[in-house]
Design a protein around this motif. Structure first.
Motif, PDB file in Angstrom:
ATOM      1  N   VAL A  32       0.809  -1.229   0.000  1.00 14.24           N
ATOM      2  CA  VAL A  32       0.000   0.000   0.000  1.00 14.24           C
ATOM      3  C   VAL A  32       0.841   1.278   0.000  1.00 14.24           C
ATOM      4  CG1 VAL A  32      -2.009  -1.079   1.080  1.00 14.24           C
ATOM      5  CG2 VAL A  32      -0.308   0.033   2.505  1.00 14.24           C
ATOM      6  N   LYS A  33       2.118   1.165   0.398  1.00 20.78           N
ATOM      7  CA  LYS A  33       3.019   2.315   0.394  1.00 20.78           C
ATOM      8  C   LYS A  33       2.431   3.537   1.109  1.00 20.78           C
ATOM      9  CE  LYS A  33       5.464   1.001  -3.861  1.00 20.78           C
ATOM     10  NZ  LYS A  33       5.408  -0.395  -3.564  1.00 20.78           N
ATOM     11  N   GLU A  34       1.848   3.285   2.259  1.00 23.59           N
ATOM     12  CA  GLU A  34       1.278   4.370   3.068  1.00 23.59           C
ATOM     13  C   GLU A  34       2.073   4.447   4.382  1.00 23.59           C
ATOM     14  OE1 GLU A  34      -0.068   7.288   4.573  1.00 23.59           O
ATOM     15  OE2 GLU A  34      -1.226   6.917   2.749  1.00 23.59           O
ATOM     16  N   ASN A  35       2.944   5.455   4.473  1.00 24.26           N
ATOM     17  CA  ASN A  35       3.848   5.550   5.626  1.00 24.26           C
ATOM     18  C   ASN A  35       3.143   5.778   6.952  1.00 24.26           C
ATOM     19  OD1 ASN A  35       6.276   4.954   4.434  1.00 24.26           O
ATOM     20  ND2 ASN A  35       6.596   7.043   3.738  1.00 24.26           N
ATOM     21  N   ARG A  36       1.906   6.255   6.923  1.00 31.62           N
ATOM     22  CA  ARG A  36       1.181   6.443   8.183  1.00 31.62           C
ATOM     23  C   ARG A  36       0.942   5.100   8.888  1.00 31.62           C
ATOM     24  NH1 ARG A  36       0.128  11.058   9.716  1.00 31.62           N
ATOM     25  NH2 ARG A  36      -1.652  10.587  11.053  1.00 31.62           N
ATOM     26  N   ALA A 114       3.227  12.937   7.643  1.00 30.81           N
ATOM     27  CA  ALA A 114       4.171  12.174   6.829  1.00 30.81           C
ATOM     28  C   ALA A 114       4.985  13.159   5.998  1.00 30.81           C
ATOM     29  CB  ALA A 114       3.411  11.219   5.922  1.00 30.81           C
ATOM     30  N   ASP A 117       9.847   9.802   3.401  1.00 25.67           N
ATOM     31  CA  ASP A 117       9.622   8.424   3.859  1.00 25.67           C
ATOM     32  C   ASP A 117       9.543   8.340   5.378  1.00 25.67           C
ATOM     33  OD1 ASP A 117       9.587   7.523   1.294  1.00 25.67           O
ATOM     34  OD2 ASP A 117      11.652   6.783   1.296  1.00 25.67           O
TER      35      ASP A 117
END
Length: 155
Positions: A32-36, A114, A117
Protein backbone atom coordinates in the motif's frame (compact mmCIF):
# COMPACT_ATOMS: atom_id res chain seq x y z
CA UNK A 1 -9.16 -17.07 35.33
CA UNK A 2 -6.28 -18.89 36.99
CA UNK A 3 -3.36 -16.71 38.04
CA UNK A 4 -1.01 -18.64 35.75
CA UNK A 5 -3.38 -18.08 32.85
CA UNK A 6 -3.01 -14.34 33.35
CA UNK A 7 0.67 -14.19 32.46
CA UNK A 8 0.23 -16.66 29.61
CA UNK A 9 -2.67 -14.55 28.30
CA UNK A 10 -0.42 -11.46 28.43
CA UNK A 11 2.31 -13.32 26.54
CA UNK A 12 -0.24 -14.42 23.93
CA UNK A 13 -1.43 -10.82 23.47
CA UNK A 14 2.19 -9.70 23.12
CA UNK A 15 2.81 -12.36 20.48
CA UNK A 16 -0.32 -11.39 18.51
CA UNK A 17 0.65 -7.70 18.55
CA UNK A 18 4.13 -8.57 17.25
CA UNK A 19 2.69 -10.76 14.51
CA UNK A 20 0.43 -7.88 13.45
CA UNK A 21 3.35 -5.42 13.52
CA UNK A 22 5.50 -7.80 11.50
CA UNK A 23 2.77 -8.39 8.90
CA UNK A 24 2.08 -4.67 8.53
CA UNK A 25 5.79 -3.93 8.15
CA UNK A 26 6.83 -6.65 5.71
CA UNK A 27 3.61 -7.47 3.82
CA UNK A 28 1.10 -4.60 3.94
CA UNK A 29 3.40 -1.57 3.87
CA UNK A 30 5.31 -2.53 0.69
CA UNK A 31 1.98 -3.06 -1.11
CA UNK A 32 0.00 0.00 0.00
CA UNK A 33 3.02 2.32 0.39
CA UNK A 34 1.28 4.37 3.07
CA UNK A 35 3.85 5.55 5.63
CA UNK A 36 1.18 6.44 8.18
CA UNK A 37 0.98 2.68 8.77
CA UNK A 38 4.27 3.08 10.66
CA UNK A 39 2.24 4.64 13.48
CA UNK A 40 0.01 1.56 13.64
CA UNK A 41 3.11 -0.65 13.71
CA UNK A 42 4.53 1.48 16.54
CA UNK A 43 1.27 0.98 18.47
CA UNK A 44 1.44 -2.80 18.01
CA UNK A 45 5.09 -2.89 19.16
CA UNK A 46 4.15 -0.75 22.16
CA UNK A 47 1.29 -3.13 23.10
CA UNK A 48 3.58 -6.12 22.68
CA UNK A 49 6.23 -4.70 25.01
CA UNK A 50 3.58 -3.55 27.48
CA UNK A 51 2.01 -7.03 27.61
CA UNK A 52 5.39 -8.75 27.84
CA UNK A 53 6.36 -6.60 30.82
CA UNK A 54 2.93 -7.28 32.30
CA UNK A 55 3.51 -11.02 31.97
CA UNK A 56 6.87 -10.77 33.77
CA UNK A 57 5.36 -8.77 36.62
CA UNK A 58 2.39 -11.14 36.96
CA UNK A 59 4.74 -14.12 36.90
CA UNK A 60 7.02 -12.68 39.57
CA UNK A 61 4.05 -11.60 41.69
CA UNK A 62 2.47 -15.06 41.45
CA UNK A 63 5.59 -16.58 42.96
CA UNK A 64 5.70 -13.81 45.60
CA UNK A 65 9.05 -12.45 44.44
CA UNK A 66 7.82 -8.88 43.93
CA UNK A 67 5.15 -6.53 45.13
CA UNK A 68 2.68 -4.94 42.69
CA UNK A 69 1.61 -1.32 42.96
CA UNK A 70 -1.36 0.73 41.82
CA UNK A 71 0.97 3.17 40.04
CA UNK A 72 2.26 1.74 36.73
CA UNK A 73 5.48 3.76 37.10
CA UNK A 74 6.31 1.91 40.33
CA UNK A 75 5.66 -1.41 38.59
CA UNK A 76 7.92 -0.33 35.72
CA UNK A 77 10.69 0.47 38.23
CA UNK A 78 10.23 -3.06 39.60
CA UNK A 79 10.54 -4.44 36.06
CA UNK A 80 13.77 -2.49 35.50
CA UNK A 81 15.16 -3.94 38.74
CA UNK A 82 14.44 -7.56 37.78
CA UNK A 83 15.05 -7.35 34.00
CA UNK A 84 18.62 -8.71 34.22
CA UNK A 85 17.19 -11.91 35.72
CA UNK A 86 15.57 -12.49 32.30
CA UNK A 87 18.79 -11.89 30.33
CA UNK A 88 17.74 -8.35 29.43
CA UNK A 89 20.93 -6.32 29.05
CA UNK A 90 21.12 -2.66 30.05
CA UNK A 91 21.35 -1.82 26.33
CA UNK A 92 18.17 -3.77 25.58
CA UNK A 93 16.42 -2.22 28.58
CA UNK A 94 17.34 1.25 27.25
CA UNK A 95 15.88 0.30 23.86
CA UNK A 96 12.65 -0.91 25.54
CA UNK A 97 12.42 2.38 27.44
CA UNK A 98 13.02 4.27 24.16
CA UNK A 99 10.28 2.33 22.34
CA UNK A 100 7.77 2.75 25.18
CA UNK A 101 8.61 6.46 25.39
CA UNK A 102 8.06 6.99 21.69
CA UNK A 103 4.79 5.05 21.90
CA UNK A 104 3.64 7.32 24.74
CA UNK A 105 4.65 10.49 22.89
CA UNK A 106 2.79 9.25 19.80
CA UNK A 107 -0.36 8.71 21.88
CA UNK A 108 -0.15 12.21 23.38
CA UNK A 109 0.99 13.95 20.20
CA UNK A 110 -1.26 16.79 19.06
CA UNK A 111 0.15 16.64 15.53
CA UNK A 112 1.77 14.00 13.30
CA UNK A 113 2.47 14.12 9.60
CA UNK A 114 4.17 12.17 6.83
CA UNK A 115 7.17 13.78 5.14
CA UNK A 116 9.14 11.94 2.46
CA UNK A 117 9.62 8.42 3.86
CA UNK A 118 9.26 9.50 7.48
CA UNK A 119 6.55 10.18 10.01
CA UNK A 120 7.12 13.27 12.13
CA UNK A 121 5.69 13.14 15.65
CA UNK A 122 5.37 16.51 17.35
CA UNK A 123 5.05 16.88 21.10
CA UNK A 124 3.29 19.62 23.07
CA UNK A 125 6.48 21.64 23.39
CA UNK A 126 6.89 21.51 19.55
CA UNK A 127 9.80 19.08 19.81
CA UNK A 128 9.78 16.64 16.89
CA UNK A 129 10.83 13.04 16.47
CA UNK A 130 10.93 11.06 13.27
CA UNK A 131 9.82 7.52 12.70
CA UNK A 132 11.29 5.66 9.74
CA UNK A 133 10.86 2.18 8.33
CA UNK A 134 14.44 1.34 9.41
CA UNK A 135 13.71 2.44 12.99
CA UNK A 136 10.49 0.37 13.02
CA UNK A 137 12.35 -2.70 11.73
CA UNK A 138 14.99 -2.36 14.46
CA UNK A 139 12.25 -1.95 17.09
CA UNK A 140 10.53 -5.04 15.70
CA UNK A 141 13.72 -7.12 15.99
CA UNK A 142 14.34 -5.86 19.51
CA UNK A 143 10.74 -6.63 20.56
CA UNK A 144 10.88 -10.15 19.11
CA UNK A 145 14.11 -10.84 20.99
CA UNK A 146 12.59 -9.46 24.20
CA UNK A 147 9.48 -11.64 23.86
CA UNK A 148 11.62 -14.69 22.98
CA UNK A 149 13.75 -14.28 26.12
CA UNK A 150 10.68 -13.92 28.34
CA UNK A 151 8.96 -16.91 26.73
CA UNK A 152 12.04 -19.05 27.36
CA UNK A 153 12.24 -17.95 30.99
CA UNK A 154 8.57 -18.33 31.87
CA UNK A 155 7.81 -21.59 30.05
Amino acid sequence: MEVEDKFFASLEKAKKSLETADHLTYITLPIVKENRLLLKVLDEIYFSIYNTINAILQYEYTYKRIQMYKDPRDNFETFKRIASKYNISQEQLNKIIEMLGLGERHKKSPFEFAKNDKIVIMSDNLKTETLTLEKIKSYLLESKDFLRKINLSIK
